[in-house]
Scaffold this active site. Structure first.
Site, mmCIF file in Angstrom:
data_model
loop_
_atom_site.group_PDB
_atom_site.id
_atom_site.type_symbol
_atom_site.label_atom_id
_atom_site.label_comp_id
_atom_site.label_asym_id
_atom_site.label_seq_id
_atom_site.Cartn_x
_atom_site.Cartn_y
_atom_site.Cartn_z
ATOM 1 N N ASP A 1 -4.592 2.214 -4.272
ATOM 2 C CA ASP A 1 -3.132 2.282 -4.179
ATOM 3 C C ASP A 1 -2.562 1.014 -3.546
ATOM 4 O O ASP A 1 -1.524 1.040 -2.911
ATOM 5 C CB ASP A 1 -2.703 3.512 -3.388
ATOM 6 N N ASP B 1 0.862 -1.172 0.000
ATOM 7 C CA ASP B 1 0.000 0.000 0.000
ATOM 8 C C ASP B 1 0.908 1.234 0.000
ATOM 9 O O ASP B 1 1.855 1.310 0.789
ATOM 10 C CB ASP B 1 -0.870 -0.013 1.260
ATOM 11 N N LEU B 2 0.634 2.170 -0.894
ATOM 12 C CA LEU B 2 1.422 3.400 -0.942
ATOM 13 C C LEU B 2 1.079 4.271 0.262
ATOM 14 O O LEU B 2 -0.093 4.456 0.590
ATOM 15 C CB LEU B 2 1.140 4.167 -2.240
#
Length: 130
Positions: free
Chosen positions: A57, A14-15
């Site tokens: 994301d 996950d960004l």
């Protein structure tokens, strides 16, 4: 139908602060961050490893293997890949990401994804300080 070997490693990514990138720099910057992560993942893994974007994301990587003893080796190697590059280049800077890894029998894929997801959230909380 996807056919798995008896075992698999799952990595969930996950960004970090992705929403802020979109809000501050616009959706073009957010799109470029996603492309940068996809390029990093594609260049870091083998052609037959499966890489998916599963959310705004979030990314999921599936690597299947035949012998149980390969699990720890793959888990360590994936951790080394992610630790070697803890940030990706984006327009006007860098962006970090959090990840989690799970591995075990392919028949328990849903559990492995949950395990990797929990690990990712634990890293994300550590980055944010709690």
């Amino acid at each position: 139908k996807i056919r798995f070997a008896p075992f698999c490693v799952v990595a969930y990514l996950d960004l970090n602060d992705f929403k802020e990138i979109n809000d501050r720099a616009g959706h073009f910057a957010g799109d470029e961050a996603l492309r940068s992560m996809a390029r990093f993942l594609r260049s870091s893994f083998r052609d037959n490893d499966q890489i998916f974007r599963i959310g705004g994301d979030e990314f999921l990587i599936l690597i299947d293997f035949e012998r149980e003893e390969e699990g720890r080796i793959l888990e360590k190697r994936i951790g080394e890949i992610f630790q070697s590059k803890s940030e990706i280049e984006i327009p006007n800077g860098k962006l970090g990401y959090s990840y989690g890894i799970g591995w075990g029998p392919s028949s328990k894929l849903e559990e492995l994804i949950g395990q990797a997801d929990k690990g990712m959230y634990a890293r994300k909380a550590a980055v944010k300080g709690g």
